[in-house]
Design an enzyme around this catalytic site. Structure first.
Site, PDB file in Angstrom:
ATOM      1  CB  CYS A 390      -0.987  -0.044   1.161  1.00 36.54           C
ATOM      2  SG  CYS A 390      -2.442   0.956   0.833  1.00 36.54           S
ATOM      3  CG  HIS A 514      -3.200  -3.531   3.207  1.00 34.87           C
ATOM      4  ND1 HIS A 514      -2.077  -3.064   3.837  1.00 34.87           N
ATOM      5  CD2 HIS A 514      -3.934  -2.444   2.899  1.00 34.87           C
ATOM      6  CE1 HIS A 514      -2.131  -1.748   3.920  1.00 34.87           C
ATOM      7  NE2 HIS A 514      -3.257  -1.345   3.356  1.00 34.87           N
ATOM      8  CD  GLU A 516      -0.717  -6.273   4.877  1.00 32.07           C
ATOM      9  OE1 GLU A 516      -0.466  -6.561   3.688  1.00 32.07           O
ATOM     10  OE2 GLU A 516      -0.827  -5.106   5.294  1.00 32.07           O
TER      11      GLU A 516
HETATM   12  N1  GLN Z   1      -2.042   6.662   3.128  1.00 30.75           N
HETATM   13  C1  GLN Z   1      -2.158   5.941   1.900  1.00 30.75           C
HETATM   14  C2  GLN Z   1      -3.533   6.069   1.263  1.00 30.75           C
HETATM   15  O1  GLN Z   1      -4.481   6.415   1.909  1.00 30.75           O
HETATM   16  C3  GLN Z   1      -1.789   4.492   2.097  1.00 30.75           C
HETATM   17  C4  GLN Z   1      -2.726   3.750   2.990  1.00 30.75           C
HETATM   18  C5  GLN Z   1      -2.206   2.435   3.455  1.00 30.75           C
HETATM   19  O2  GLN Z   1      -1.010   2.184   3.419  1.00 30.75           O
HETATM   20  N2  GLN Z   1      -3.080   1.579   3.941  1.00 30.75           N
HETATM   21  O3  GLN Z   1      -3.689   5.814   0.107  1.00 30.75           O
END
Ligand code: GLN
Length: 557
Positions: A390, A514, A516
């Site tokens: 992300c 994600h 994970e």
């Molecule tokens: N802050 C970033 C976004 O909102 C990444 C979010 C995250 O890593 N879950 O896109």
């Protein structure tokens, strides 16, 4: 036609202190019952007045876990899914905020016309109705309910009361999780705190059927008997749950004490034999085959001082390591330390030298991101396997834009308005004012380009992973960055949003999702597995960078 028995309930609570691992106990109880082929689900109650965990700071509360359906829930749900290898939906997460919102909505509708609406009986009745109807709808044999917090807290008192009332008309087994400290000077396990805690539990009208004792060393007989005596239980119902290196050992520890049979008996379920195949499959995840290879992964993030902030990342690395026979060491590296000399940036860079792989996890806000970009540049230049999750993917794109595509002011509009926003807010997000539940959330499908590292890792062209973010790869820069050597290996199925990017000729993958969150003990995440195997190969100095597909793929199994 087979007749299903009414759902039975197990209620797991803590009467002494929090942080004892009730989530692991809840998961282990559910796992053991699953191994006996009962249909079981976990449910959690949390007393806070937030509607869900989405607005909580991971640094205070630990990780926000994301479900398939986009529910932003307590990190214990990650433990449930990892143990049970099963998706849980958000209706299994009850919070004080959700319950109060719903009960007030009912009152406004006129459901209680004429009555003064009270915690008891209106809210407690509502909790019972909600839980029993969910259990019936899902045709559960057993619902295992974890009560967050500690008995005696104002926040969960009405919920404990609802559980007491539930037990009047339904079969409920109460499991109390307690702590048995050992004073070094005396060298003896002390039971007094548990005795006092039992008193507060009884004050709430709850008599435990089992007591699970957390301790540093195995519970000794004397302590077991003493606790049994004070709790009106047979000594075999006071169970040992001492510290182990591996949290996934708890089902086996309880099994060896005969817990599964006792709880089946207590619930009045017809005894089904243990499914030896399921048990063997579970155990096989931990059986080391031969000598383990050492593996060091550096995780560069901003919340590293509270490891709970990255619980799923940690577990996903462990799952991949277990299935690759690697002896995993995680080096937690505070990203701000990479940023300037006064903070010790040279020392921080030095820390990367013995890493076989570098990972930048998710996160929010600008703090520490320049340090993460430095670590990513180090991985790219030195051909160290890299995995970006992300935010870790977004920063990989920024690093590429700055250093490979010569867009020197490349950044994300999350951090600054003045740079070239290679990462930008999606159009649908621009008018969104509310913070709760308003990100791109939950499972999204992606299509992967054949011939890429991502494709080799997943062994599939169509995948689905969970998301939680507002910002995206800015399509205006797609061509420019591809020309500068960045591979766009996956997009959403409509091709509109970039999902995965990678480096050419070396293992470096960044995913907007994600992965994970979907990694399980019995089924590690394909991308983590590919990363760990590349890191193992790199660590041995074998074809670092060139042999990008040297890892043995388990994908698709
Ligand atoms: N802050 C970033 C976004 O909102 C990444 C979010 C995250 O890593 N879950 O896109």
């Amino acid at each position: 036609m087979s007749h299903r028995m009414q759902t039975k309930y197990v209620v797991v609570l803590g009467s002494l202190l929090s942080g004892l691992g009730k989530g692991i106990v809840t998961s282990s109880v559910a796992k053991l019952l699953t191994m006996h082929n009962y249909n079981v689900m976990p449910l959690k109650f949390d007393g806070y007045l937030n509607y869900d965990c989405g607005t909580m700071n991971p640094f205070r509360h630990g990780e926000v876990f994301v479900l398939e359906d986009g529910g932003e829930v307590d990190m214990d749900f990650g433990t449930y899914e990892r143990f049970l290898n099963k998706n849980v939906n958000k209706s299994f997460s009850l919070t004080g905020g959700k319950l109060f919102t719903e009960i007030i909505a009912r009152e406004r509708k006129g459901d209680f016309l004429g009555a003064d609406v009270q915690i008891i009986p209106h809210l407690t009745d509502y909790i019972i109705e909600r839980i029993t109807s969910l259990a019936e709808k899902e045709k559960l044999d057993v619902l295992v309910i974890e009560v967050g917090g500690t008995v005696g807290d104002i926040e969960n008192s009405y919920f404990v009361e609802a559980m007491r009332q539930l037990s009047v008309k339904n079969k409920v087994a109460f499991v109390d999780v307690t702590y048995v400290p050992e004073l070094e000077t005396v060298g003896e396990q002390k039971t007094k705190p548990t005795q006092l805690a039992l008193r507060s539990l009884r004050q709430e009208g709850v008599q435990p059927d089992f007591i699970i004792c957390r301790s540093t060393r195995a519970l000794d007989e004397k302590a077991r008997r003493k606790i049994a005596l004070f709790s009106n239980l047979q000594p075999d119902r006071v169970l040992d749950d001492h510290d182990t290196k591996n949290i996934y050992e708890l089902p086996d520890i309880l099994l060896k004490q005969g817990f599964d049979k006792m709880i089946i008996d207590e619930l009045g379920l017809e005894l089904k034999p243990m499914d030896e195949k399921k048990l063997a499959e579970w155990r096989s995840c931990f059986d080391g085959r031969g000598e383990k290879k050492p593996l060091t992964i550096g995780v560069v993030g901003k919340y590293v001082n509270l490891h709970d902030s990255y619980a799923s990342v940690t577990q996903a690395l462990h799952h991949a390591a277990l299935h690759s026979n690697a002896d995993l060491r995680i080096k937690w590296l505070e990203s701000e330390a990479f940023e300037n000399a006064a903070l010790g940036s040279e020392l921080a860079m030095e820390q990367l030298k013995d890493c076989d792989g570098i990972l930048v996890p998710g996160g929010f806000g600008a703090r520490g991101t320049e340090g993460m970009i430095k670590a990513i540049e180090y991985a790219r230049v030195n051909k160290v396997p890299y995995l970006g999750l992300c935010l870790g993917m977004q920063l990989m794109v920024i690093e590429h834009a700055r250093n490979m595509a010569n867009i020197k002011d490349a950044s994300s509009s999350e951090f600054t308005d003045s740079g070239s926003s290679v990462i930008d807010l999606m159009d649908e997000q621009k008018g969104v004012k509310e913070k709760g539940g308003s990100m791109r959330l939950g499972a999204w499908e992606a299509k992967i380009k054949p011939g890429t590292v991502a494709h080799a890792a997943y062994g599939a062209e169509q995948i689905s992973e969970r998301h939680r973010h507002r910002y995206e790869f800015n399509n205006l820069y797609r061509q420019k960055l591809e020309d500068a050597g960045l591979v766009i290996s996956a997009t959403t199925t409509d091709g509109k949003l970039v999902e995965i990017v990678e480096w050419k000729g070396q293992f470096g993958v960044g995913t907007q999702a994600h992965p994970e969150f979907k990694s399980r003990v019995e089924k590690p995440s394909p991308l983590f597995l590919a990363f760990v195997r590349s890191a193992l190969a790199y660590g041995k100095g074998e074809g670092a960078g060139e042999e990008i597909r040297s890892y043995n793929l388990l994908a698709g199994k």
